[in-house]
Design an enzyme around this catalytic site. Structure first.
Site, PDB file in Angstrom:
ATOM      1  N   GLU A 162      -0.511 -10.026   4.232  1.00  0.00           N
ATOM      2  CA  GLU A 162       0.537  -9.184   5.025  1.00  0.00           C
ATOM      3  C   GLU A 162      -0.328  -9.756   5.770  1.00  0.00           C
ATOM      4  OE1 GLU A 162      -0.671  -5.151   2.736  1.00  0.00           O
ATOM      5  OE2 GLU A 162      -2.656  -6.244   3.509  1.00  0.00           O
ATOM      6  N   GLY A 168       0.793  -1.010  -0.048  1.00  0.00           N
ATOM      7  CA  GLY A 168       0.103  -0.149   0.214  1.00  0.00           C
ATOM      8  C   GLY A 168       0.416   1.529  -0.153  1.00  0.00           C
ATOM      9  N   SER A 169       0.349   2.151   0.097  1.00  0.00           N
ATOM     10  CA  SER A 169       0.898   4.004  -0.447  1.00  0.00           C
ATOM     11  C   SER A 169       1.884   3.936   0.999  1.00  0.00           C
ATOM     12  CB  SER A 169       0.081   4.770  -0.430  1.00  0.00           C
ATOM     13  OG  SER A 169      -1.236   5.511   0.651  1.00  0.00           O
ATOM     14  N   LYS A 216      -7.691   6.796   9.214  1.00  0.00           N
ATOM     15  CA  LYS A 216      -8.200   5.400   9.221  1.00  0.00           C
ATOM     16  C   LYS A 216      -8.616   4.968  10.491  1.00  0.00           C
ATOM     17  CE  LYS A 216      -5.800   4.755   4.927  1.00  0.00           C
ATOM     18  NZ  LYS A 216      -5.362   3.805   5.051  1.00  0.00           N
TER      19      LYS A 216
HETATM   20  C1  5RP Z   1      -2.875  -3.404   1.218  1.00  0.00           C
HETATM   21  C2  5RP Z   1      -3.451  -2.836   2.497  1.00  0.00           C
HETATM   22  C3  5RP Z   1      -2.821  -1.980   3.319  1.00  0.00           C
HETATM   23  O1  5RP Z   1      -1.718  -1.450   4.160  1.00  0.00           O
HETATM   24  C4  5RP Z   1      -3.991  -0.525   2.547  1.00  0.00           C
HETATM   25  O2  5RP Z   1      -4.658  -0.901   2.061  1.00  0.00           O
HETATM   26  C5  5RP Z   1      -3.285   0.809   2.525  1.00  0.00           C
HETATM   27  O3  5RP Z   1      -3.333   1.079   2.074  1.00  0.00           O
HETATM   28  P1  5RP Z   1      -3.090   2.537   2.348  1.00  0.00           P
HETATM   29  O4  5RP Z   1      -1.123   2.661   3.168  1.00  0.00           O
HETATM   30  O5  5RP Z   1      -2.535   3.063   0.367  1.00  0.00           O
HETATM   31  O6  5RP Z   1      -4.227   3.556   2.566  1.00  0.00           O
HETATM   32  O7  5RP Z   1      -3.818  -3.503   3.438  1.00  0.00           O
HETATM   33  O8  5RP Z   1      -3.466  -4.607   1.195  1.00  0.00           O
END
Ligand code: 5RP
Length: 237
Positions: A115, A38-39, A133
Site C-alpha cells: 500500500e 481492506g473493507s 478512524k
Molecule cells: C490494510 C489497511 C486498510 O486500509 C485498513 O486496515 C483499513 O481497513 P478497513 O477499511 O477494513 O477499516 O491498511 O493493510
C-alpha cells in the site's frame, strides 16, 4: 452480538460505502488507479467496477494485495502490475487511524508494505474512511512487517525503541503477509513524532516497512471522511 452493536456496525458499513462511492466518482477516464486493501477499499473497487461497466470507463487498476486483485477481477477492472505501469494517477485506500495532522496508521489488514509503495508512486493519494478512524494522536500498535529470518532481532530492537511487539497470529499460526513475511504489532503508546518513529522502526535490520504513513511523505494527500453530515474532505495547507 447485541442489537445496538449490530446497528452501530451497519451504520459504519453505510459510511464506508458512502465515502467509497465519493472516491469512485473522482476517477477519470484513462486513469491508472492504485487499488487499496481492506473493507472500505473493497467498496471503492466495487463502485469503480460499476462505473467501468455502466460508463465504459477505460481505467487500469494496480492492486495492493491479493485480496484487492481478486476483488478487482470480480468487479471487471483491468489490472496492471506496478512495474508495468508508466504512471499511477491516483491511489485510493483506507486507513486504521488518521490523526489531527493527517498522519496515517495502516496495516491492520497486513497489506501496508505494498500500500505504501503504490501510494508513494501515485500522483494523488486519496484516503477514505469513516469518522471512527479519526484521532488526536496515533496510539494504537504499529504493524511492522519483518523478514522471518530477522524476527527475534526485530523484537529486541523494537523493545529498545520503547515498543511492546506482539507477533500477529491468524487461526493459531503466525500471520504471513502477501510478501511471505511476519508482522509484529508494536505498541508504543502515543507517538509524538510519526515521521521520526517511522524512520527509526525502518532502520531495524530485517524490517521491510511499517504502517506509519507520515503526512510529509505524500504531497498530494487528501483524506475523505464520512460522518453523520456527509463526506468531509481534508487536506493540509
Ligand atoms: C490494510 C489497511 C486498510 O486500509 C485498513 O486496515 C483499513 O481497513 P478497513 O477499511 O477494513 O477499516 O491498511 O493493510
Amino acid at each position: 452480538m447485541s442489537a445496538k452493536t449490530a446497528k452501530a456496525e451497519d451504520d459504519v458499513a453505510g459510511l464506508k460505502k458512502e465515502v467509497a462511492k465519493a472516491a469512485a466518482e473522482l476517477i477519470e477516464n484513462d486513469s491508472v488507479v492504485g487499488l487499496g486493501s481492506g473493507s472500505t477499499a473493497n467498496y471503492f473497487i466495487e463502485f469503480l467496477g460499476e462505473r467501468v461497466r455502466k460508463e465504459k470507463l477505460g481505467i487500469v487498476g494496480v492492486p495492493t494485495s491479493r485480496a484487492s486483485e481478486e476483488a478487482a477481477k470480480r468487479f471487471g477492472i483491468m489490472l496492471c502490475a506496478l512495474d508495468e505501469c508508466e504512471r499511477v494517477d491516483i491511489a485510493v485506500d483506507g486507513a486504521d487511524l488518521i490523526d489531527a495532522k493527517l498522519n496515517l496508521l495502516k496495516g491492520y489488514g497486513g497489506a501496508h508494505v505494498r500500500e505504501k509503495i503504490v501510494a508513494a508512486a501515485a500522483k494523488r493519494f486519496v484516503v477514505i474512511a469513516d469518522y471512527t478512524k479519526r484521532c488526536r494522536a496515533i496510539s494504537l500498535p504499529v504493524p511492522v512487517e519483518v523478514l522471518p529470518f530477522g524476527l527475534r532481532l526485530a523484537e529486541k530492537k523494537l523493545a529498545e525503541l520503547g515498543g511492546k511487539p506482539a507477533l500477529r497470529m491468524k487461526e493459531g499460526r503466525a500471520f504471513v503477509s502477501d510478501n511471505g513475511n511476519f508482522i509484529l504489532d508494536a505498541d508504543f503508546g502515543e507517538i509524538k513524532s510519526v515521521k521520526k518513529m517511522e524512520e527509526k522502526i525502518n532502520s531495524i535490520p530485517g524490517v521491510i516497512d511499517n504502517g506509519l504513513f507520515p503526512f510529509e511523505d505524500f504531497s498530494q494527500l487528501e483524506v475523505y471522511i464520512a460522518g453523520k453530515d456527509g463526506v468531509e474532505r481534508l487536506r493540509r495547507r
